[in-house]
Structure formats: C-alpha cells, structure tokens
Design an enzyme around this catalytic site. Structure first.
Site, PDB file in Angstrom:
ATOM      1  N   ILE A 181     -10.080  -0.978  32.188  1.00 15.68           N
ATOM      2  CA  ILE A 181      -9.470   0.488  33.607  1.00 15.68           C
ATOM      3  C   ILE A 181      -8.016   0.918  32.626  1.00 15.68           C
ATOM      4  O   ILE A 181      -8.084   2.034  33.127  1.00 15.68           O
ATOM      5  CB  ILE A 181      -9.107  -0.520  34.824  1.00 15.68           C
ATOM      6  CG1 ILE A 181      -9.975  -1.313  35.139  1.00 15.68           C
ATOM      7  CG2 ILE A 181      -8.097   0.128  35.574  1.00 15.68           C
ATOM      8  CD1 ILE A 181      -9.740  -1.677  36.115  1.00 15.68           C
ATOM      9  N   HIS A 439     -32.569  23.239  24.207  1.00 14.47           N
ATOM     10  CA  HIS A 439     -31.980  23.939  23.310  1.00 14.47           C
ATOM     11  C   HIS A 439     -30.973  24.988  24.242  1.00 14.47           C
ATOM     12  O   HIS A 439     -31.463  25.753  24.961  1.00 14.47           O
ATOM     13  CB  HIS A 439     -32.037  24.727  21.831  1.00 14.47           C
ATOM     14  CG  HIS A 439     -30.694  25.623  21.171  1.00 14.47           C
ATOM     15  ND1 HIS A 439     -29.812  24.577  20.694  1.00 14.47           N
ATOM     16  CD2 HIS A 439     -30.407  26.463  21.179  1.00 14.47           C
ATOM     17  CE1 HIS A 439     -29.538  24.814  20.591  1.00 14.47           C
ATOM     18  NE2 HIS A 439     -29.738  27.172  20.132  1.00 14.47           N
TER      19      HIS A 439
HETATM   20  P1  NAD Z   1     -11.190  -5.737  30.380  1.00 17.33           P
HETATM   21  O1  NAD Z   1     -10.985  -6.868  30.953  1.00 17.33           O
HETATM   22  O2  NAD Z   1     -11.962  -4.750  30.322  1.00 17.33           O
HETATM   23  O3  NAD Z   1      -9.597  -5.247  29.714  1.00 17.33           O
HETATM   24  C1  NAD Z   1      -8.705  -5.836  30.031  1.00 17.33           C
HETATM   25  C2  NAD Z   1      -7.847  -5.595  28.768  1.00 17.33           C
HETATM   26  O4  NAD Z   1      -6.528  -6.647  28.715  1.00 17.33           O
HETATM   27  C3  NAD Z   1      -8.450  -6.751  27.615  1.00 17.33           C
HETATM   28  O5  NAD Z   1      -8.325  -5.616  26.839  1.00 17.33           O
HETATM   29  C4  NAD Z   1      -7.075  -7.364  27.435  1.00 17.33           C
HETATM   30  O6  NAD Z   1      -7.401  -8.376  25.994  1.00 17.33           O
HETATM   31  C5  NAD Z   1      -6.237  -6.996  27.851  1.00 17.33           C
HETATM   32  N1  NAD Z   1      -4.152  -7.895  28.328  1.00 17.33           N
HETATM   33  C6  NAD Z   1      -5.111  -9.320  29.439  1.00 17.33           C
HETATM   34  N2  NAD Z   1      -3.840  -9.812  29.370  1.00 17.33           N
HETATM   35  C7  NAD Z   1      -3.056  -9.515  28.572  1.00 17.33           C
HETATM   36  C8  NAD Z   1      -1.301  -9.377  28.411  1.00 17.33           C
HETATM   37  N3  NAD Z   1      -0.668 -10.064  28.773  1.00 17.33           N
HETATM   38  N4  NAD Z   1      -0.734  -8.194  28.019  1.00 17.33           N
HETATM   39  C9  NAD Z   1      -1.816  -7.263  27.879  1.00 17.33           C
HETATM   40  N5  NAD Z   1      -3.236  -6.919  26.982  1.00 17.33           N
HETATM   41  C10 NAD Z   1      -3.650  -7.769  28.253  1.00 17.33           C
HETATM   42  O7  NAD Z   1     -10.153  -5.842  32.559  1.00 17.33           O
HETATM   43  P2  NAD Z   1     -10.041  -4.320  33.190  1.00 17.33           P
HETATM   44  O8  NAD Z   1     -10.020  -3.231  31.877  1.00 17.33           O
HETATM   45  O9  NAD Z   1      -8.498  -4.458  34.184  1.00 17.33           O
HETATM   46  O10 NAD Z   1     -11.251  -4.182  33.755  1.00 17.33           O
HETATM   47  C11 NAD Z   1     -11.776  -5.215  35.050  1.00 17.33           C
HETATM   48  C12 NAD Z   1     -13.036  -5.083  35.424  1.00 17.33           C
HETATM   49  O11 NAD Z   1     -13.909  -3.866  35.503  1.00 17.33           O
HETATM   50  C13 NAD Z   1     -14.411  -4.939  33.847  1.00 17.33           C
HETATM   51  O12 NAD Z   1     -15.075  -6.144  33.624  1.00 17.33           O
HETATM   52  C14 NAD Z   1     -14.274  -3.721  33.910  1.00 17.33           C
HETATM   53  O13 NAD Z   1     -16.238  -3.966  33.230  1.00 17.33           O
HETATM   54  C15 NAD Z   1     -14.893  -3.032  35.441  1.00 17.33           C
HETATM   55  N6  NAD Z   1     -14.953  -2.459  34.949  1.00 17.33           N
HETATM   56  C16 NAD Z   1     -15.854  -1.454  34.547  1.00 17.33           C
HETATM   57  C17 NAD Z   1     -15.675   0.602  34.441  1.00 17.33           C
HETATM   58  C18 NAD Z   1     -16.470   0.839  34.194  1.00 17.33           C
HETATM   59  O14 NAD Z   1     -17.338   0.521  33.564  1.00 17.33           O
HETATM   60  N7  NAD Z   1     -16.045   2.346  34.019  1.00 17.33           N
HETATM   61  C19 NAD Z   1     -14.694   0.818  35.486  1.00 17.33           C
HETATM   62  C20 NAD Z   1     -13.100  -0.085  35.682  1.00 17.33           C
HETATM   63  C21 NAD Z   1     -13.439  -1.367  35.549  1.00 17.33           C
END
Ligand code: NAD
Length: 454
Positions: A181, A439
């Site tokens: 996200i 292509h």
């Molecule tokens: P995520 O788990 O992908 O990423 C969260 C990130 O935040 C991690 O890298 C983590 O290390 C970091 N983090 C956690 N606590 C923190 C802190 N205190 N300070 C700084 N960084 C911190 O989660 P997301 O991006 O919130 O997405 C949620 C879910 O939604 C995921 O499972 C994702 O796959 C799904 N999603 C998928 C898509 C897609 O497939 N295109 C799009 C949006 C969301």
C-alpha cells in the site's frame, strides 16, 4: 431441520460475492449480509479506486513529459473533484454489475451487520434472525495501527481516508510503511506531483517480495525525487498548524521530516469484532479465525475465507478460497490452485511475481537456476518510453520445469498470468518456447527471457 437458506455469506467483498455467485449457480439458496456497499474493500476502498486514481495520475505525469514524444501540452491541470467523481462512477458501475448478478441468480441481499448467534443462525442488526445450513465468513480487514505517539492526531490518514480526499495533492506526503500500500500510494502521489517520503521499519521495501523489487523501487522513487528511509523506526509524530513532523531513527541516527500529509500503511487487521454473539466460539489465533484445509472453522457449518483468516491478504486469494469453501459444501472439487498466488503491485513500473524466487528455491533446497532479461532491450518498452525493468524466470535445474517468475515492467500484472498457467500445468522452459509471441509487444520479453535458458 429446515433452514431458510443453504448458505449465508457474511461480507460482500471478493471473498463473499464470488463464492455467493458460485453457490447460487450450484443451486444453493444463498444470502449475503453486508453492512456497507457491496464489493467490499477491493471495490470501494482498495484495488479499484486506487487503480482508477493511478490511471489518471499516470496520464497526468505523462502529459508533463510529453515534449520528447511530439506532444506539446500547455496548461495541463488536475481536477481532484472530477477525479473523485470518476472514481465513484467506476465503483458504482462495477457495484451495479454485482447487484445485477445477485438479482439474476436470486441471491438475497441482507443489508446490515451480521452477528453469528449459533452454528446455523445469523442475526442482522440485532433484529432479524436468518438460518442456513452453512455460514461463510468473509468479513475482510481494515487498516492496522501501530503504537506510535501522535498517530491519533487529526489529519493522519490510513488508505481508506486517503481515498476519500478530494483536496489538491499534498505538497509533501510522508508514508509510514514501505509495503504494497505504501509504495502504490508513493507512486501515485509522485505522479500527482507531490514530494514523497517513505519510512519503512525493515531493511528493505516490499519485504515479502523478491529482493530486487524493493531495491529497484527504492532507486526509482529516489530518482524521481522521493526520500526513502529503510531500517527507520518512527518515534513520534507532532502537528503544528497543518504540518506534521515525524521523528524517526535510521540506523540510530535521529532525524525529522515535515510534511502536510501522513499516510499510515503498516498492514491490515482482520475484522472479527462483533462477529460472534456470546456463547458462540470458534477457534481464533492472534485476532484471526483458524480454519482447516476446507476453510471450516472449529464449528464445521461455519466457514471463513480471505483477510479474516490472515495469511495472504489479496482479493483474488479470498475469492479462490471462497470457491474452495463452496466446493466443499457442495461435495465438489474446486479447480483453482491455492498454492500458486500471483502477486501484483501497481507501482510505475508494475511489479508482479508468481511461484518461487531464486532465493526461495535456495532456502527450500531446490536445485534451481534463473535467467533475467532486461526490458530495456524490448522494442515495445523503448517505443512507449517505459522505465527500465526486467523479466526473471526461475526453473528447476534437472528438468527445466518453471518454478517462478518475477516481472518489473509495463503490464507486468497482466503478463504474470502466462507464468501462472505454465507453473499450474507443470510446464518446462522448452514447452513454453513453443509459444510464438506477437511483435512488437511487452510479452516478447517473456520469449527473450526463456531464450536465455541454456
Ligand atoms: P504490508 O505488510 O505489505 O506492508 C506494511 C509495511 O509496513 C511493512 O513493510 C512493515 O515492515 C512496515 N511497518 C510496520 N510497522 C511500521 C512502523 N512502525 N514504521 C515503519 N514501517 C512499519 O501491508 P500494507 O502495505 O499495509 O498492505 C496490507 C495488505 O493489503 C497486504 O497484505 C497487501 O498485500 C494487501 N494489498 C495488496 C495490494 C496489491 O496486491 N496490489 C494492494 C494493496 C494492499
């Protein structure tokens, strides 16, 4: 006992409406309980609205840099009001499609909040009680929070609230969390002209994906003017007027960054509160519902799929799990494989992967090799002014069976399905080389990558 329905689904997102449609097609009398709009997070606050915004943002950005491709554009400006209206029009149109399918298949829509009061009964808004042979929970998830002082300050946004905005893009958006996200919004706001800072706690971006994705995205975001801090631990957020200041430590060095917007994207939490009335208990583990391989909870008539069971939180995964649950209810076998999950990130360029990476093969002790084709040599990528990217193919050493693919290029999120089909059908590199690629296309890059295998 005679039940009103064969199946009541709680939640109208992709984990709910897709299995409901399948169940109705299989002849089950089906009802779906939804407290909000049909379509769930994906359609109303997730995949579809973000990708609608991204479509406009990419065109807007392209317009700013189009002199070199023979277009002289003057006075290009952005209307956030129109963009918000467009986003709503797209979600409305798709929601109407689901509603039409429900009507056609005679799926009952129960509007309100569903609470499970027994193994076969759901109470809607505390008033109407409905019974069914099976209950399927697909209640989804919501943005998670972390205990950072100042995180509750007014104006700090999660992805739901950011998507509701119609105001001009931020001058400087600080994004806490460099996961999927976080990076999709970083890409989006950069394209809209905002300065972006990403603060990620782990030592790399997109920690769950191929290492090279995170490294390449960090480089690209920085090249476009973003500040990206990994191994950054956010200590506090303060507000002064309309500005937020985040204090964070990166490798023990304390720094601050000030911006007019803060997005918190640190993962999502299953929505399970209030799902069960007192006296109804299913096994739970750290806030998620525990299920068996058939997606049954510890109460066999109650199934659960999607984000409420944790694991991989993706719309297509929730739908596939829901189809498996319905297959179990009807005594059939679902066709879609659950162990082969394409993962797509809608940054610029897009990222997509399926199967295992070379690193994962090594960890699993599978003798494997990989090849990598740089998309800078792909004609369609050059002529359409794409960022540098690559297509990697991982294959088993002994028989060249394809094990995985990672793509960073235009249309990666579409191209990945070629590899998903290959892996699902246990094809080898040589099988795939029988394919003639038209292509000029981005897909030719796949043929070129396969051609690198000796
Ligand atoms: P995520 O788990 O992908 O990423 C969260 C990130 O935040 C991690 O890298 C983590 O290390 C970091 N983090 C956690 N606590 C923190 C802190 N205190 N300070 C700084 N960084 C911190 O989660 P997301 O991006 O919130 O997405 C949620 C879910 O939604 C995921 O499972 C994702 O796959 C799904 N999603 C998928 C898509 C897609 O497939 N295109 C799009 C949006 C969301």
């Amino acid at each position: 006992m005679a039940y009103q329905y064969d199946l009541i689904v709680i939640g109208g997102g992709p984990g709910g409406y897709v299995p409901a449609i399948r169940a109705a097609k299989e002849g089950l009398r089906t009802a779906v309980v939804e407290q909000d709009a049909l379509g769930g997070t994906c359609l109303n606050r997730g995949c579809i609205p973000t990708k609608t915004l991204l479509h406009t943002a990419e065109l807007y950005e392209a317009m700013q840099h189009c002199e070199g491709i023979g277009i002289h554009a003057e006075g290009v400006s952005l209307s956030m009001e129109t963009l918000k209206a467009r986003k709503e029009q797209v979600t409305d149109e798709l929601r109407k499609g689901i509603e039409a399918s429900f009507k056609k298949l005679k799926i009952t829509q129960l509007r309100g909040t569903g609470t499970i009061v027994s193994a076969h009964e759901v109470l809607i808004d505390g008033k109407e009680c409905c019974s069914a042979e099976h209950i399927l929970i697909a209640a989804g998830s919501r943005p998670g929070r972390v205990p950072i002082p100042g995180l509750e300050l007014p104006g700090i946004l999660d992805s739901d609230r950011l998507l509701e905005r119609a105001e001009a893009p931020f001058a400087h958006l600080i994004i806490i969390g460099g996961g999927v996200i976080g990076l999709e919004f970083a890409s989006l706001y950069q394209a809209l002209g905002s300065k972006v800072t990403v603060l990620e706690a782990m030592d790399r971006l997109l920690g769950n994906l191929d290492r090279e994705f995170g490294q390449s995205m960090k480089m690209l975001l920085k090249k476009r003017g973003a500040d990206v801090h990994t191994s950054a631990s956010v200590q506090k957020i303060e507000k002064d007027g309309s500005l937020f200041t985040c204090t964070f430590a990166e490798k023990e060095q304390v720094q601050t960054v000030t911006g007019d917007g803060v997005l918190v994207a640190v993962g999502r939490k299953p929505c399970t509160e209030g799902l069960f009335a007192e006296g109804v208990q299913v096994e739970m583990e750290r806030g998620r519902i525990v299920v068996n391989k058939q997606f049954q909870t510890s109460v066999p008539s109650i199934y659960a799929v999607g984000d409420v069971i944790g694991g991989i939180q993706l719309a297509h995964m929730a739908s596939a799990e829901g189809l498996h649950a319905v297959a179990h209810m009807t005594g059939k076998t679902a066709e879609v494989r659950l162990d082969l999950i394409p993962s797509c990130v809608y940054t610029n360029p897009e990222l997509a992967s399926v199967g295992i990476t070379a690193d994962e093969a090594k960890k699993q002790g599978v003798p494997a090799k990989s090849v990598k084709y740089p998309m800078s040599a792909n004609g369609k990528s050059v002529l359409s002014n794409q960022e540098r990217g690559f297509i990697k193919v991982v294959y088993r050493e002994e028989d060249h069976r394809v094990l995985g693919a990672q793509l960073m290029c235009a249309r990666a999120t579409d191209l990945v399905s070629f590899f998903t089909a290959a892996i699902a059908n246990e094809l080898t590199v040589e099988d795939l080389r029988k394919t003639m690629f038209p292509h000029p296309t981005f897909s030719e890059g796949i043929g070129e990558a396969l051609g690198l295998v000796e």
